[in-house]
Write a protein that holds these residues in place. Structure first.
Motif, PDB file in Angstrom:
ATOM      1  N   THR A   1       0.818  -1.219   0.000  1.00  6.58           N
ATOM      2  CA  THR A   1       0.000   0.000   0.000  1.00  6.58           C
ATOM      3  C   THR A   1       0.846   1.261   0.000  1.00  6.58           C
ATOM      4  OG1 THR A   1      -0.204   0.086   2.417  1.00  6.58           O
ATOM      5  CG2 THR A   1      -1.879  -1.174   1.212  1.00  6.58           C
ATOM      6  N   MET A   2       2.147   1.124   0.162  1.00  2.43           N
ATOM      7  CA  MET A   2       3.065   2.268   0.140  1.00  2.43           C
ATOM      8  C   MET A   2       3.792   2.379  -1.195  1.00  2.43           C
ATOM      9  SD  MET A   2       2.360   3.296   3.116  1.00  2.43           S
ATOM     10  CE  MET A   2       3.570   4.468   3.709  1.00  2.43           C
ATOM     11  N   ALA A   3       3.213   1.801  -2.241  1.00  2.00           N
ATOM     12  CA  ALA A   3       3.877   1.759  -3.545  1.00  2.00           C
ATOM     13  C   ALA A   3       4.166   3.151  -4.097  1.00  2.00           C
ATOM     14  CB  ALA A   3       3.023   0.965  -4.544  1.00  2.00           C
ATOM     15  N   ASN A   4       3.288   4.119  -3.833  1.00  2.00           N
ATOM     16  CA  ASN A   4       3.528   5.475  -4.343  1.00  2.00           C
ATOM     17  C   ASN A   4       4.797   6.076  -3.752  1.00  2.00           C
ATOM     18  OD1 ASN A   4       1.839   5.386  -1.956  1.00  2.00           O
ATOM     19  ND2 ASN A   4       1.620   7.607  -2.123  1.00  2.00           N
ATOM     20  N   TYR A   5       4.995   5.895  -2.443  1.00  2.00           N
ATOM     21  CA  TYR A   5       6.202   6.408  -1.802  1.00  2.00           C
ATOM     22  C   TYR A   5       7.432   5.615  -2.254  1.00  2.00           C
ATOM     23  CZ  TYR A   5       2.521   8.340   1.127  1.00  2.00           C
ATOM     24  OH  TYR A   5       1.388   8.989   1.563  1.00  2.00           O
ATOM     25  N   ALA A   6       7.235   4.318  -2.464  1.00  2.00           N
ATOM     26  CA  ALA A   6       8.343   3.488  -2.953  1.00  2.00           C
ATOM     27  C   ALA A   6       8.836   3.995  -4.304  1.00  2.00           C
ATOM     28  CB  ALA A   6       7.897   2.030  -3.059  1.00  2.00           C
ATOM     29  N   LYS A   7       7.908   4.313  -5.190  1.00  2.00           N
ATOM     30  CA  LYS A   7       8.297   4.811  -6.512  1.00  2.00           C
ATOM     31  C   LYS A   7       9.004   6.154  -6.394  1.00  2.00           C
ATOM     32  CE  LYS A   7       6.485   5.286 -11.231  1.00  2.00           C
ATOM     33  NZ  LYS A   7       6.906   6.659 -11.586  1.00  2.00           N
ATOM     34  N   MET A   8       8.519   7.012  -5.527  1.00  4.95           N
ATOM     35  CA  MET A   8       9.156   8.313  -5.330  1.00  4.95           C
ATOM     36  C   MET A   8      10.615   8.153  -4.908  1.00  4.95           C
ATOM     37  SD  MET A   8       8.143  11.359  -2.617  1.00  4.95           S
ATOM     38  CE  MET A   8       8.579  10.337  -1.188  1.00  4.95           C
ATOM     39  N   PHE A   9      10.862   7.329  -3.896  1.00  3.25           N
ATOM     40  CA  PHE A   9      12.230   7.144  -3.423  1.00  3.25           C
ATOM     41  C   PHE A   9      13.078   6.381  -4.442  1.00  3.25           C
ATOM     42  CE2 PHE A   9      10.478   8.233   0.766  1.00  3.25           C
ATOM     43  CZ  PHE A   9      11.496   9.023   1.268  1.00  3.25           C
ATOM     44  N   HIS A  10      12.462   5.429  -5.126  1.00  2.00           N
ATOM     45  CA  HIS A  10      13.189   4.678  -6.151  1.00  2.00           C
ATOM     46  C   HIS A  10      13.678   5.620  -7.249  1.00  2.00           C
ATOM     47  CE1 HIS A  10      13.595   1.839  -9.599  1.00  2.00           C
ATOM     48  NE2 HIS A  10      14.053   1.034  -8.660  1.00  2.00           N
ATOM     49  N   GLU A  11      12.858   6.565  -7.650  1.00  2.00           N
ATOM     50  CA  GLU A  11      13.246   7.528  -8.671  1.00  2.00           C
ATOM     51  C   GLU A  11      14.320   8.482  -8.166  1.00  2.00           C
ATOM     52  OE1 GLU A  11       9.521   9.244  -9.792  1.00  2.00           O
ATOM     53  OE2 GLU A  11       9.071   7.646 -11.251  1.00  2.00           O
ATOM     54  N   LEU A  12      14.436   8.608  -6.842  1.00  2.00           N
ATOM     55  CA  LEU A  12      15.493   9.428  -6.250  1.00  2.00           C
ATOM     56  C   LEU A  12      16.778   8.629  -6.044  1.00  2.00           C
ATOM     57  CD1 LEU A  12      13.364  11.424  -3.649  1.00  2.00           C
ATOM     58  CD2 LEU A  12      14.384  12.314  -5.750  1.00  2.00           C
ATOM     59  N   GLY A  13      16.789   7.377  -6.497  1.00  2.00           N
ATOM     60  CA  GLY A  13      18.012   6.576  -6.475  1.00  2.00           C
ATOM     61  C   GLY A  13      18.171   5.652  -5.296  1.00  2.00           C
ATOM     62  N   PHE A  14      17.100   5.416  -4.539  1.00  2.00           N
ATOM     63  CA  PHE A  14      17.165   4.607  -3.331  1.00  2.00           C
ATOM     64  C   PHE A  14      16.826   3.138  -3.587  1.00  2.00           C
ATOM     65  CE2 PHE A  14      16.984   8.730  -1.458  1.00  2.00           C
ATOM     66  CZ  PHE A  14      17.440   8.622  -0.158  1.00  2.00           C
ATOM     67  N   ASN A  15      17.471   2.252  -2.837  1.00  2.00           N
ATOM     68  CA  ASN A  15      16.888   0.949  -2.564  1.00  2.00           C
ATOM     69  C   ASN A  15      15.706   1.183  -1.630  1.00  2.00           C
ATOM     70  OD1 ASN A  15      19.221  -0.532  -3.745  1.00  2.00           O
ATOM     71  ND2 ASN A  15      20.302   0.240  -1.945  1.00  2.00           N
ATOM     72  N   VAL A  16      14.685   0.337  -1.728  1.00  2.00           N
ATOM     73  CA  VAL A  16      13.469   0.525  -0.929  1.00  2.00           C
ATOM     74  C   VAL A  16      13.129  -0.773  -0.214  1.00  2.00           C
ATOM     75  CG1 VAL A  16      11.016   1.109  -0.972  1.00  2.00           C
ATOM     76  CG2 VAL A  16      12.592   2.248  -2.555  1.00  2.00           C
ATOM     77  N   LEU A  17      12.879  -0.680   1.099  1.00  2.00           N
ATOM     78  CA  LEU A  17      12.392  -1.827   1.867  1.00  2.00           C
ATOM     79  C   LEU A  17      10.991  -1.510   2.377  1.00  2.00           C
ATOM     80  CD1 LEU A  17      13.274  -4.665   2.918  1.00  2.00           C
ATOM     81  CD2 LEU A  17      13.715  -3.544   5.110  1.00  2.00           C
TER      82      LEU A  17
END
Length: 311
Positions: A104-120
């Motif tokens: 359910t946090m996919a929107n925030y995951a995409k935001m951080f992913h586009e900023l160059g982050f690994n996401v957990l």
């Protein structure tokens, strides 16, 4: 369950001790029992449904991995790991809200992913694919997140830089985590609409939604929780934990949040001792700040990262 049904279930039998126990037990089950399916979002956020499922679809296209803690036990916890497109030392841990899950946090995951982050994206206790009979509202989850942090450092090495991010219950989870002894790899925290403490939050919702008083039902629910989970509700406090925080923290809260009242962010902001910023988002309801203006949300998050995510 509609709020009228809940009120009918728990509000009537107050006259006798037996009635109080029954009302408290009903409320406890409704609020604390694990969830196996994410409930529908509020009516006011239905207008974002197409965008939300677009983000979920994006997550499903990523080369994700499933991570576990306490593997092959009845306390096993699960998380989705999304590696950055380019190798990165930066990882964000995203804590979901009440009765949600990592997806359910996919929107925030995409935001951080586009900023160059690994996401957990962990599933907290009693949510999603993680074990657990009862929801802990971030209190025991904060200890699980310490283990997720260790797992990330083991994965990425000593040069790993970790950001803690959460929304609603997840916001409170990372706020409560801030009071623990964190490794130096944890650099900053972003908390969106986290509550000040669960005792006050439950009291507020009883009055706001069901026109019920704090006494005697909230103390009775706390006693039930003490027996079942080992802690009373007064312990579940972002304010107390933030008093021990020294990390930079960015508080985000909707101006029109009627689920976690906006004054709670002011209490949390006042409590922390580290560098801090606060953004009250005009016209945003609970957990709506991103959806009202995703570009502005991303810009402000990036500015905070650029200022404090330093070597």
């Amino acid at each position: 369950m509609k709020k009228e049904t809940v009120a009918a279930a728990i509000a009537l039998p107050f006259i006798t001790a037996t009635g109080l126990l029954d009302a408290s037990e009903r409320l406890y089950k409704f609020v604390f029992n694990r969830v196996n399916e994410v409930p529908p979002t509020s009516e006011e956020k239905q207008k974002y449904a197409a965008d939300y499922y677009g983000y979920v679809d994006w997550l499903h296209t990523q080369p994700t991995r499933i991570w576990h803690l306490n593997g092959n036990t009845d306390e096993q916890l699960s998380a989705i790991f999304v590696p950055a497109d380019q190798e990165s030392n930066d990882t964000v841990i995203i804590a979901h809200g009440y009765k949600g899950n990592g997806e359910t946090m996919a929107n925030y995951a995409k935001m951080f992913h586009e900023l160059g982050f690994n996401v957990l994206l962990p599933d907290s206790r009693a949510h999603g694919n993680s074990a657990g009979k009862y929801i802990t509202f971030g209190w025991l989850d904060r200890l699980d997140y310490l283990d997720w942090i260790t797992k990330i450092i083991n994965y990425g090495g000593a040069d790993t830089r970790i950001v803690l991010f959460g929304v609603s219950m997840g916001g409170a989870t990372v706020e409560m985590l801030s009071g623990e002894k964190l490794p130096e790899q944890v650099k900053l925290i972003i908390a969106d609409c986290g509550y000040s403490d669960i005792n006050s939050e439950l009291t507020y919702l009883l009055k706001q939604l069901y026109h019920m008083p704090k006494y005697p039902i909230v103390p009775a629910v706390s006693l039930i929780n003490k027996r079942r989970q080992g802690f009373n509700l007064k312990q579940v406090s972002s304010i107390n934990q933030l008093a021990n925080n020294k990390l930079p923290i960015f508080f985000i809260h909707g101006e029109k949040d009627t689920y976690v009242p906006t004054e709670m962010v002011n209490e949390n902001y006042a409590a922390t001792k580290g560098p801090k910023q606060k953004w009250i988002v005009p016209n945003a309801a609970h957990a709506e700040s991103f959806w009202i203006n995703p570009e502005e949300y991303r810009r402000r998050v990036k500015e905070f990262l650029d200022e404090y995510l330093i070597e």
